[in-house]
Design a protein around this motif. Structure first.
Motif, mmCIF file in Angstrom:
data_model
loop_
_atom_site.group_PDB
_atom_site.id
_atom_site.type_symbol
_atom_site.label_atom_id
_atom_site.label_comp_id
_atom_site.label_asym_id
_atom_site.label_seq_id
_atom_site.Cartn_x
_atom_site.Cartn_y
_atom_site.Cartn_z
ATOM 1 N N ASP A 143 0.861 -1.186 0.000
ATOM 2 C CA ASP A 143 0.000 0.000 0.000
ATOM 3 C C ASP A 143 0.902 1.243 0.000
ATOM 4 O OD1 ASP A 143 -1.771 2.011 0.501
ATOM 5 O OD2 ASP A 143 -2.421 1.263 2.465
ATOM 6 N N LEU A 144 0.758 2.085 -0.992
ATOM 7 C CA LEU A 144 1.625 3.279 -1.100
ATOM 8 C C LEU A 144 0.894 4.555 -0.685
ATOM 9 C CD1 LEU A 144 3.451 2.566 -4.516
ATOM 10 C CD2 LEU A 144 4.047 1.777 -2.214
ATOM 11 N N SER A 145 -0.233 4.416 -0.043
ATOM 12 C CA SER A 145 -0.947 5.619 0.406
ATOM 13 C C SER A 145 -0.385 6.061 1.761
ATOM 14 C CB SER A 145 -2.454 5.328 0.528
ATOM 15 O OG SER A 145 -2.681 4.438 1.608
ATOM 16 N N CYS A 146 -0.749 7.250 2.163
ATOM 17 C CA CYS A 146 -0.307 7.696 3.495
ATOM 18 C C CYS A 146 -1.289 8.755 4.004
ATOM 19 C CB CYS A 146 1.113 8.274 3.431
ATOM 20 S SG CYS A 146 1.249 9.793 2.500
ATOM 21 N N THR A 147 -1.170 9.048 5.277
ATOM 22 C CA THR A 147 -2.022 10.088 5.875
ATOM 23 C C THR A 147 -1.122 11.097 6.571
ATOM 24 O OG1 THR A 147 -3.836 8.537 6.167
ATOM 25 C CG2 THR A 147 -3.889 10.507 7.529
ATOM 26 N N ILE A 148 -1.326 12.359 6.246
ATOM 27 C CA ILE A 148 -0.527 13.432 6.857
ATOM 28 C C ILE A 148 -1.488 14.458 7.448
ATOM 29 C CG2 ILE A 148 1.050 15.367 6.331
ATOM 30 C CD1 ILE A 148 2.367 13.498 4.287
ATOM 31 N N ALA A 149 -1.353 14.717 8.729
ATOM 32 C CA ALA A 149 -2.219 15.683 9.417
ATOM 33 C C ALA A 149 -3.694 15.392 9.144
ATOM 34 C CB ALA A 149 -1.851 17.122 8.995
ATOM 35 N N GLY A 150 -4.036 14.122 9.146
ATOM 36 C CA GLY A 150 -5.435 13.726 8.965
ATOM 37 C C GLY A 150 -5.900 13.704 7.520
ATOM 38 N N VAL A 151 -5.023 14.028 6.594
ATOM 39 C CA VAL A 151 -5.396 14.063 5.168
ATOM 40 C C VAL A 151 -4.813 12.829 4.479
ATOM 41 C CG1 VAL A 151 -5.141 15.345 3.000
ATOM 42 C CG2 VAL A 151 -5.455 16.574 5.165
ATOM 43 N N ARG A 152 -5.669 12.094 3.768
ATOM 44 C CA ARG A 152 -5.203 10.873 3.115
ATOM 45 C C ARG A 152 -4.675 11.185 1.716
ATOM 46 N NH1 ARG A 152 -6.711 7.201 -0.426
ATOM 47 N NH2 ARG A 152 -5.802 5.121 -0.189
ATOM 48 N N PHE A 153 -3.479 10.671 1.425
ATOM 49 C CA PHE A 153 -2.860 10.810 0.118
ATOM 50 C C PHE A 153 -2.938 9.442 -0.575
ATOM 51 C CE2 PHE A 153 -0.367 14.854 0.421
ATOM 52 C CZ PHE A 153 -0.762 15.208 1.698
ATOM 53 N N PRO A 154 -3.483 9.367 -1.802
ATOM 54 C CA PRO A 154 -3.594 8.065 -2.468
ATOM 55 C C PRO A 154 -2.224 7.464 -2.804
ATOM 56 C CG PRO A 154 -4.247 9.854 -3.949
ATOM 57 C CD PRO A 154 -4.073 10.462 -2.596
#
Ligand code: SIN
Length: 311
Positions: free
Chosen positions: A5-16
């Motif tokens: 899985d190459l997604s991530c979450t930064i400061a509550g925002v999900r990046f695909p």
């Protein structure tokens, strides 16, 4: 093994996808920003915006060479009002939009940030580190001014905000900036901006390679990866992994992304490689990163964050 899985979450925002453009790389105009929207990039990061439209520094102002690039763009951008109008349309691409805020004077930053925050970007990245405006030092090297500015911006935005810092070269400076950020907290860090005021020379012609500032400019690309990794690592340790970090500097392969993750970055931004290769770079890097993670047995990019071993 299933695909990592190459997604991530930064400061509550999900990046695909944990890969995006670095502010400055192919992100000034509406066309460029829309091309990032259509690309595989996991987010759209705007060029650092100022109060007014800026043509930027005289050309030539960008020069690639084996191993990296030097630039002195001088913040060419459309002016913040134009980006405020563009952001709602960019959100149609269904990936996070990061507004990069700059300024030529300290009070420009909150003025821009207040308006841009209302335009609805997912995150605001405050650029404390442009090395290319003649006569204007990089704010991130002035710890008091940085703290003042972070507080002023924080007071007027209702979005998660982070700061893009210059590289620091001494643990005392990492500690001083970490103390600033403990007193005036932010939601994420982007590390690092270009290594400022470098000089590249063409020995054939015996000239500098860019025109502004007598040839001095910000160094990017593979030659700065080790400096970027050191800064990511230093801040990751200073906060025990509690502030998300976006690593920037020297990302030209999936292995480079993996090294940033190990050092403590949750996502990376791509500058020189994007300019040189175009938006297809995100497909290539995503494929290479997936292969590295699979080979190493990591189920996700997130699982590798901060896993660097010390001897
Ligand atoms: C520039 O526009 O000169 C580069 C911006 C930056 O390094 O922050």
């Amino acid at each position: 093994m299933t695909e990592p899985d190459l997604s991530c979450t930064i400061a509550g925002v999900r990046f695909p996808l944990c890969l995006m453009n670095a502010s400055g790389a192919l992100c000034v105009t509406r066309e460029e920003l829309e091309a990032l929207g259509r690309s595989r990039a996991g987010a759209i990061v705007t060029k650092s915006m100022t109060l007014e439209f800026r043509k930027g520094n005289p050309e030539p102002r960008y020069y690639p060479f084996g191993g990296g690039s030097i630039n002195s763009m001088g913040l060419p951008n459309l002016g913040y009002q134009a980006y405020a109008e563009l952001i709602p349309a960019l959100k149609a691409f269904k990936k996070p939009v990061i507004a990069s805020v700059a300024g030529l004077a300290e009070d420009d930053f909150p003025e821009i940030a207040r308006t841009i925050s209302k335009a609805g970007p997912d995150l605001i990245e405050v650029n404390l580190s442009c090395p290319n405006i003649p006569g204007k030092p990089q704010i991130g090297y002035d710890f008091e001014a940085s703290e003042r500015l972070i507080r002023k911006v924080r007071a007027v935005v209702d979005r998660p905000m982070g700061v893009k810092l210059p590289p620091y070269f001494d643990p005392a400076h990492h500690a001083a900036m970490a103390d600033v950020l403990k007193r005036a907290p932010v939601d994420f860090l982007s590390l690092i901006n270009s290594v400022g005021n470098a000089l590249v020379i063409d020995p054939e012609t015996e000239t500098v390679v860019i025109k502004p500032k007598g040839g001095f400019g910000g160094l990017g690309g593979s030659v700065i990866k080790a400096v970027a990794l050191a800064n990511v690592r230093a801040f990751w340790k200073a906060f025990a992994g509690r502030i998300p970090i976006i690593g920037v500097g020297g990302v030209a392969s999936g292995t480079d992304v993996f090294e940033h993750l190990l050092a403590g970055a949750s996502a990376v931004q791509v500058g020189t490689a994007l300019v040189e290769e175009g938006t297809g770079v995100f497909d290539r890097l995503a494929g290479e990163l997936r292969d590295v993670l699979k080979k190493k047995g990591y189920p996700s990019s997130t699982a590798a964050v901060g896993k660097l071993k010390e001897l």
